[in-house]
Write a protein that holds these residues in place. Structure first.
Motif, PDB file in Angstrom:
ATOM      1  N   GLN A 170      -9.556  22.232  32.272  1.00 42.15           N
ATOM      2  CA  GLN A 170      -9.744  21.682  30.928  1.00 42.15           C
ATOM      3  C   GLN A 170      -9.248  20.243  30.791  1.00 42.15           C
ATOM      4  N   SER A 171      -9.327  19.468  31.859  1.00 35.97           N
ATOM      5  CA  SER A 171      -8.960  18.056  31.743  1.00 35.97           C
ATOM      6  C   SER A 171     -10.027  17.305  30.953  1.00 35.97           C
ATOM      7  N   LEU A 172      -9.659  16.139  30.449  1.00 34.26           N
ATOM      8  CA  LEU A 172     -10.578  15.238  29.765  1.00 34.26           C
ATOM      9  C   LEU A 172     -10.616  13.920  30.537  1.00 34.26           C
ATOM     10  N   ILE A 173     -11.816  13.545  30.995  1.00 40.52           N
ATOM     11  CA  ILE A 173     -12.031  12.263  31.660  1.00 40.52           C
ATOM     12  C   ILE A 173     -12.907  11.457  30.722  1.00 40.52           C
ATOM     13  N   ASP A 174     -12.313  10.499  30.011  1.00 38.20           N
ATOM     14  CA  ASP A 174     -12.967   9.830  28.886  1.00 38.20           C
ATOM     15  C   ASP A 174     -12.986   8.315  29.104  1.00 38.20           C
ATOM     16  N   ASN A 175     -14.196   7.740  29.092  1.00 39.27           N
ATOM     17  CA  ASN A 175     -14.372   6.298  29.227  1.00 39.27           C
ATOM     18  C   ASN A 175     -13.709   5.788  30.510  1.00 39.27           C
ATOM     19  N   VAL A 176     -14.068   6.405  31.619  1.00 40.87           N
ATOM     20  CA  VAL A 176     -13.523   6.031  32.927  1.00 40.87           C
ATOM     21  C   VAL A 176     -14.665   5.484  33.789  1.00 40.87           C
ATOM     22  N   CYS A 177     -14.480   4.283  34.309  1.00 49.25           N
ATOM     23  CA  CYS A 177     -15.434   3.669  35.233  1.00 49.25           C
ATOM     24  C   CYS A 177     -14.892   3.822  36.643  1.00 49.25           C
TER      25      CYS A 177
END
Length: 388
Positions: A162-169
């Protein structure tokens, strides 16, 4: 939390270790200010909860992995840690001694201590790899094997989910932008990202994810679902259990991909004649609103497969625009596989070969001619709509 930039890594680590004594949760925020920080050994967050590592912005705060001590190791390693936030910075390497990942979350909990199952970590507003992504004509070198990894040690196949990877390039990776590598690493959320200049967008060996609003510019496969990693789980009574499997479907919504990669591949798993049980019914993927342009060139001169499904399970493609740009195939070769395509436009598919169940409804097939090779379980309701 550090005295000088030259000793940044050890002082960042000291600040992390000191958070155990902070009764006030607001003291668990570690700010890494603007600057270039040379990381010569992994930064480790072990058995923590609620820690925040924050930079001043991805264009201002940069961690650079350097030297042989970082080779085949992650720059930031989370061990049995939950609700960790890493945000607003860049992670890069010297590209001489390639780290295994920029960030790795791992579970090492063979004693089955409930509080140590990692969950709900957040990786937000990050640049992983080179910032030359936006410079025309310049392809960055390889910075990491993987961008972000989720792993488990033997006997510890639990949570890490349940991790969140948000706005990662993420750019310049040898294998995958995101790698999910055990069965109970579930329900990761990937949103608003850019994955570019690497082999695979998302690599999965068990586990699941939900992706939306992300752009892919990769070389080999947008999505690669491998056989689940058999790391096992030791129960509270000490018994080792085989937990390798796919326990949830993965869902991909409103994602765009462009370039010389193929679309999706699943491994030959489980073996034919398998006994169904929880997590062992196959690999299940739901794809909605996918915008695909291009396909990998088959250097052998044959007809490559943009969609290559060797495993059991169900892959559903709905309301998508798949313009492969050159002749390619769709293959589904497992007897217990289900492939459903509906409401989509598909261009340059010259052959569809299906052994299991196949349903095609309300699609337009363009830039053919398209040949179908399917068994008795095929339902092709729209084949009269083929456009040559």
């Amino acid at each position: 939390p550090f005295a000088t930039w030259a000793t940044a890594a050890s002082n960042i680590q000291a600040a992390i270790d000191a958070t155990d004594a902070a009764a006030d949760r607001t003291k668990r925020r570690i700010r890494i200010p603007a600057g270039l920080f040379h990381i010569k050994e992994p930064i480790v967050v072990r058995n923590k909860k609620g820690l925040v590592l924050m930079g001043d912005g991805s264009a201002l705060t940069t961690l650079v992995a350097e030297g042989r001590g970082m080779e085949k190791k992650p720059v930031v390693l989370l061990v049995n840690s939950s609700e960790i936030v890493i945000e607003n910075l860049t992670v890069e390497s010297d590209r001489q001694f390639i780290p295994s990942a920029a960030i790795e979350s791992t579970v090492d909990n063979p004693k089955y201590i409930f509080a140590l199952w990692p969950t709900l970590n957040v990786f937000r507003n990050l640049v992983i790899g080179s910032r030359t992504l936006s410079v025309a004509g310049r392809r960055p070198g390889v910075s990491f094997r993987d961008g972000i990894r989720f792993t488990a040690s033997e006997g510890s196949d639990g949570n890490n989910d349940q991790s969140l990877i948000d706005n990662v390039c993420i750019s310049g990776f040898a294998r995958a932008a995101v790698a999910i590598e055990h069965g109970n690493s579930l329900l990761h959320r990937i949103v608003n990202g850019v994955f570019a200049y690497g082999s695979i967008g998302v690599y999965v060996a068990g586990g699941s994810f939900q992706m939306s609003g992300t752009n892919l510019f990769v070389d080999d496969w947008d999505f690669d679902f491998d056989r689940p990693n058999p790391v096992m789980l030791r129960s509270p009574t000490g018994e080792l259990r085989d937990t390798a499997g796919y326990y949830h479907s993965s869902t991909i919504t409103n994602v765009a991909s462009e370039g010389e990669s193929n679309f999706i591949r699943t491994a030959e798993w489980p073996e034919e004649g398998f006994i169904k049980r929880s997590g062992r019914t196959g690999i299940h993927v739901n794809i909605i609103g996918y915008d695909r342009s291009g396909v990998r060139f088959d250097e052998s001169g044959g007809l490559g497969a943009a969609i290559d499904l060797k495993g059991a399970g169900h892959v559903s493609i709905t309301a998508s625009h798949l313009n492969f740009g050159r002749p390619t195939r769709i293959v589904s070769s497992h007897a217990m596989a289900q492939l459903t395509i509906s409401g989509s436009t598909i261009s340059h598919v010259h052959n569809i070969s299906v052994r299991g169940s196949f349903s095609s409804v309300g699609n337009v097939y363009a830039s053919g001619p398209t040949k179908i090779e399917a068994g008795t379980r095929a339902s092709v309701g729209d084949w009269s709509e083929i456009r040559e």
